[in-house]
Design a protein around this motif. Structure first.
Motif, PDB file in Angstrom:
ATOM      1  N   SER A  13     -15.217 -14.087  14.315  1.00 56.98           N
ATOM      2  CA  SER A  13     -16.713 -14.363  14.675  1.00 56.98           C
ATOM      3  C   SER A  13     -17.686 -13.633  14.059  1.00 56.98           C
ATOM      4  O   SER A  13     -18.578 -14.141  13.285  1.00 56.98           O
ATOM      5  CB  SER A  13     -17.083 -14.531  16.247  1.00 56.98           C
ATOM      6  N   ALA A  14     -17.097 -12.570  13.788  1.00 56.66           N
ATOM      7  CA  ALA A  14     -18.011 -11.342  12.911  1.00 56.66           C
ATOM      8  C   ALA A  14     -17.809 -11.861  11.366  1.00 56.66           C
ATOM      9  O   ALA A  14     -18.695 -11.905  10.777  1.00 56.66           O
ATOM     10  CB  ALA A  14     -17.535  -9.815  13.412  1.00 56.66           C
ATOM     11  N   ALA A  15     -16.695 -12.155  11.133  1.00 59.72           N
ATOM     12  CA  ALA A  15     -16.622 -12.388   9.713  1.00 59.72           C
ATOM     13  C   ALA A  15     -17.589 -13.734   9.346  1.00 59.72           C
ATOM     14  O   ALA A  15     -18.103 -13.905   8.341  1.00 59.72           O
ATOM     15  CB  ALA A  15     -15.112 -12.621   9.309  1.00 59.72           C
ATOM     16  N   VAL A  16     -17.422 -14.963  10.107  1.00 59.82           N
ATOM     17  CA  VAL A  16     -18.019 -16.045   9.896  1.00 59.82           C
ATOM     18  C   VAL A  16     -19.409 -15.685  10.033  1.00 59.82           C
ATOM     19  O   VAL A  16     -20.124 -16.334   9.290  1.00 59.82           O
ATOM     20  CB  VAL A  16     -17.567 -17.116  11.053  1.00 59.82           C
ATOM     21  N   ALA A  17     -20.260 -15.056  11.046  1.00 58.74           N
ATOM     22  CA  ALA A  17     -21.369 -14.644  11.155  1.00 58.74           C
ATOM     23  C   ALA A  17     -21.832 -13.899   9.872  1.00 58.74           C
ATOM     24  O   ALA A  17     -22.970 -14.194   9.348  1.00 58.74           O
ATOM     25  CB  ALA A  17     -21.599 -13.936  12.261  1.00 58.74           C
ATOM     26  N   SER A  18     -21.003 -13.000   9.530  1.00 54.98           N
ATOM     27  CA  SER A  18     -21.307 -12.049   8.488  1.00 54.98           C
ATOM     28  C   SER A  18     -21.639 -12.893   7.230  1.00 54.98           C
ATOM     29  O   SER A  18     -22.631 -12.736   6.478  1.00 54.98           O
ATOM     30  CB  SER A  18     -20.493 -10.920   8.184  1.00 54.98           C
ATOM     31  N   ALA A  19     -20.724 -13.747   6.730  1.00 54.58           N
ATOM     32  CA  ALA A  19     -20.563 -14.502   5.695  1.00 54.58           C
ATOM     33  C   ALA A  19     -21.774 -15.351   5.752  1.00 54.58           C
ATOM     34  O   ALA A  19     -22.531 -15.766   4.586  1.00 54.58           O
ATOM     35  CB  ALA A  19     -19.123 -15.464   5.647  1.00 54.58           C
ATOM     36  N   ALA A  20     -21.971 -16.146   6.871  1.00 48.90           N
ATOM     37  CA  ALA A  20     -23.083 -17.011   6.663  1.00 48.90           C
ATOM     38  C   ALA A  20     -24.457 -16.288   6.625  1.00 48.90           C
ATOM     39  O   ALA A  20     -25.351 -16.916   5.930  1.00 48.90           O
ATOM     40  CB  ALA A  20     -23.212 -17.715   8.362  1.00 48.90           C
ATOM     41  N   THR A  21     -24.388 -15.073   7.262  1.00 54.70           N
ATOM     42  CA  THR A  21     -25.715 -14.361   7.100  1.00 54.70           C
ATOM     43  C   THR A  21     -26.039 -14.262   5.592  1.00 54.70           C
ATOM     44  O   THR A  21     -27.208 -14.120   5.221  1.00 54.70           O
ATOM     45  CB  THR A  21     -25.695 -12.899   7.886  1.00 54.70           C
ATOM     46  N   PHE A  22     -25.107 -13.412   5.059  1.00 55.05           N
ATOM     47  CA  PHE A  22     -25.300 -13.064   3.628  1.00 55.05           C
ATOM     48  C   PHE A  22     -25.609 -14.136   2.625  1.00 55.05           C
ATOM     49  O   PHE A  22     -26.369 -14.006   1.587  1.00 55.05           O
ATOM     50  CB  PHE A  22     -23.928 -12.110   3.224  1.00 55.05           C
ATOM     51  N   VAL A  23     -24.748 -15.491   2.795  1.00 59.26           N
ATOM     52  CA  VAL A  23     -25.127 -16.685   2.085  1.00 59.26           C
ATOM     53  C   VAL A  23     -26.766 -17.154   2.475  1.00 59.26           C
ATOM     54  O   VAL A  23     -27.445 -17.239   1.498  1.00 59.26           O
ATOM     55  CB  VAL A  23     -24.111 -17.995   2.386  1.00 59.26           C
ATOM     56  N   TRP A  24     -27.122 -16.969   3.639  1.00 56.61           N
ATOM     57  CA  TRP A  24     -28.359 -17.267   4.045  1.00 56.61           C
ATOM     58  C   TRP A  24     -29.439 -16.607   3.433  1.00 56.61           C
ATOM     59  O   TRP A  24     -30.464 -16.818   2.806  1.00 56.61           O
ATOM     60  CB  TRP A  24     -28.482 -17.270   5.506  1.00 56.61           C
ATOM     61  N   LEU A  25     -29.110 -15.180   3.558  1.00 60.02           N
ATOM     62  CA  LEU A  25     -30.026 -14.115   2.531  1.00 60.02           C
ATOM     63  C   LEU A  25     -30.043 -14.409   1.220  1.00 60.02           C
ATOM     64  O   LEU A  25     -31.430 -14.561   0.610  1.00 60.02           O
ATOM     65  CB  LEU A  25     -29.505 -12.808   3.042  1.00 60.02           C
ATOM     66  N   GLY A  26     -28.802 -14.627   0.507  1.00 58.55           N
ATOM     67  CA  GLY A  26     -29.056 -15.056  -0.899  1.00 58.55           C
ATOM     68  C   GLY A  26     -29.710 -16.007  -1.075  1.00 58.55           C
ATOM     69  O   GLY A  26     -30.503 -16.014  -2.310  1.00 58.55           O
ATOM     70  N   MET A  27     -29.864 -17.182  -0.440  1.00 53.09           N
ATOM     71  CA  MET A  27     -30.480 -18.381  -0.564  1.00 53.09           C
ATOM     72  C   MET A  27     -32.029 -18.218  -0.514  1.00 53.09           C
ATOM     73  O   MET A  27     -32.714 -18.658  -1.362  1.00 53.09           O
ATOM     74  CB  MET A  27     -29.810 -19.649   0.378  1.00 53.09           C
ATOM     75  N   VAL A  28     -32.324 -17.476   0.598  1.00 52.20           N
ATOM     76  CA  VAL A  28     -33.869 -16.986   0.799  1.00 52.20           C
ATOM     77  C   VAL A  28     -34.278 -16.294  -0.542  1.00 52.20           C
ATOM     78  O   VAL A  28     -35.350 -16.634  -0.904  1.00 52.20           O
ATOM     79  CB  VAL A  28     -34.000 -16.549   1.881  1.00 52.20           C
ATOM     80  N   LEU A  29     -33.520 -15.375  -0.857  1.00 50.89           N
ATOM     81  CA  LEU A  29     -34.105 -14.501  -1.917  1.00 50.89           C
ATOM     82  C   LEU A  29     -34.160 -15.373  -3.350  1.00 50.89           C
ATOM     83  O   LEU A  29     -35.165 -15.058  -3.827  1.00 50.89           O
ATOM     84  CB  LEU A  29     -33.226 -13.224  -2.253  1.00 50.89           C
ATOM     85  N   ALA A  30     -33.050 -16.036  -3.479  1.00 52.19           N
ATOM     86  CA  ALA A  30     -33.088 -16.849  -4.813  1.00 52.19           C
ATOM     87  C   ALA A  30     -34.556 -17.904  -4.999  1.00 52.19           C
ATOM     88  O   ALA A  30     -35.053 -17.998  -5.770  1.00 52.19           O
ATOM     89  CB  ALA A  30     -31.868 -17.508  -4.982  1.00 52.19           C
ATOM     90  N   ILE A  31     -34.453 -18.618  -3.596  1.00 54.52           N
ATOM     91  CA  ILE A  31     -35.562 -19.758  -3.796  1.00 54.52           C
ATOM     92  C   ILE A  31     -36.820 -19.176  -3.602  1.00 54.52           C
ATOM     93  O   ILE A  31     -37.818 -19.477  -4.303  1.00 54.52           O
ATOM     94  CB  ILE A  31     -35.196 -20.743  -2.632  1.00 54.52           C
ATOM     95  N   SER A  32     -36.938 -18.442  -2.378  1.00 51.70           N
ATOM     96  CA  SER A  32     -38.370 -18.131  -2.119  1.00 51.70           C
ATOM     97  C   SER A  32     -39.041 -17.154  -3.075  1.00 51.70           C
ATOM     98  O   SER A  32     -40.152 -17.073  -3.320  1.00 51.70           O
ATOM     99  CB  SER A  32     -38.290 -17.633  -0.549  1.00 51.70           C
ATOM    100  N   PHE A  33     -38.264 -16.245  -3.491  1.00 54.63           N
ATOM    101  CA  PHE A  33     -38.612 -15.002  -4.155  1.00 54.63           C
ATOM    102  C   PHE A  33     -38.439 -15.102  -5.721  1.00 54.63           C
ATOM    103  O   PHE A  33     -38.902 -14.254  -6.516  1.00 54.63           O
ATOM    104  CB  PHE A  33     -38.425 -13.699  -3.798  1.00 54.63           C
ATOM    105  N   LEU A  34     -37.561 -16.084  -6.142  1.00 56.44           N
ATOM    106  CA  LEU A  34     -37.291 -16.173  -7.570  1.00 56.44           C
ATOM    107  C   LEU A  34     -37.703 -17.448  -8.058  1.00 56.44           C
ATOM    108  O   LEU A  34     -38.608 -17.655  -8.918  1.00 56.44           O
ATOM    109  CB  LEU A  34     -36.016 -15.794  -7.976  1.00 56.44           C
ATOM    110  N   GLU A  35     -37.100 -18.604  -7.652  1.00 53.98           N
ATOM    111  CA  GLU A  35     -37.294 -20.010  -8.057  1.00 53.98           C
ATOM    112  C   GLU A  35     -38.991 -20.381  -7.620  1.00 53.98           C
ATOM    113  O   GLU A  35     -39.448 -20.800  -8.722  1.00 53.98           O
ATOM    114  CB  GLU A  35     -36.615 -20.993  -7.652  1.00 53.98           C
ATOM    115  N   ALA A  36     -39.363 -20.238  -6.740  1.00 55.76           N
ATOM    116  CA  ALA A  36     -40.823 -20.812  -6.123  1.00 55.76           C
ATOM    117  C   ALA A  36     -41.799 -20.228  -7.419  1.00 55.76           C
ATOM    118  O   ALA A  36     -42.695 -20.873  -7.613  1.00 55.76           O
ATOM    119  CB  ALA A  36     -41.082 -20.418  -4.731  1.00 55.76           C
ATOM    120  N   PRO A  37     -41.964 -18.778  -7.291  1.00 57.06           N
ATOM    121  CA  PRO A  37     -42.820 -18.346  -8.246  1.00 57.06           C
ATOM    122  C   PRO A  37     -42.753 -18.553  -9.572  1.00 57.06           C
ATOM    123  O   PRO A  37     -43.778 -18.877 -10.376  1.00 57.06           O
ATOM    124  CB  PRO A  37     -43.198 -16.769  -7.866  1.00 57.06           C
TER     125      PRO A  37
END
Length: 142
Positions: free
Chosen positions: A5-29
C-alpha cells in the motif's frame, strides 16, 4: 502501513506531483508565449489540457485514498491525503467551474479584465504541490 500500500500510494503521489508541476507550472504559462497563440487559442488548449490533468488527478487521488485506507496508514499520511484530496475537490467543484464560465465569456468575444479566480487556482496548485511533496516524503518513511 503495509509495504504494498505504501509503494502504490507513494508511486501515485509522485506521478501526480510530477504531472501538476509539468502542466500547471511549465506548460500553462509557456503556451501563451508561443508564436501565434492568441488568448482564445490558449484558453481552448488550456481547457483541454486541464480537463485531462484533472481526470488523471482524480484517478491518482482515488489510488492514493484506496492504498491509504487499505494499508492502515499513520495519522500524518492520512491527514496529508485528506488535505490534498480536499484541495483537488475545491479546484474541481468550486474554482474550475468559475474559470470555465469566465473563459466561455472570453471565447464568446467579451473583453474582460484579469481574473482573480485564476490566482485562487494557482494558490490551490501551490498548496497542493506542497501537500503532495509532504505526502510523498511521508509515504517513503513509513
Amino acid at each position: 502501513m503495509n509495504t504494498m500500500s505504501a509503494a502504490v500510494a507513494s508511486a501515485a503521489t509522485f506521478v501526480w506531483l510530477g504531472m501538476v508541476l509539468a502542466i500547471s507550472f511549465l506548460e500553462a504559462p509557456l503556451k501563451f508565449r508561443a508564436p501565434g497563440v492568441t488568448v482564445p487559442i490558449g484558453l481552448g488548449i488550456g481547457r483541454l489540457v486541464f480537463r485531462a490533468l484533472n481526470l488523471a488527478e482524480a484517478a491518482l487521488a482515488g489510488a492514493v485514498i484506496i492504498a491509504v485506507v487499505v494499508g492502515g496508514a499513520p495519522a500524518v499520511v492520512t491527514f496529508l491525503t485528506v488535505v490534498v484530496s480536499l484541495l483537488l475537490l475545491d479546484q474541481l467543484a468550486v474554482i474550475r467551474p468559475r474559470l470555465n464560465r469566465r473563459s466561455d465569456r472570453v471565447l464568446a468575444g467579451e473583453d474582460l479584465p484579469r481574473s482573480r479566480g485564476h490566482m485562487y487556482y494557482v494558490a490551490a496548485e501551490v498548496a497542493k504541490v506542497v501537500a503532495l511533496f509532504g505526502l510523498g516524503i511521508s509515504l517513503l518513511t513509513v
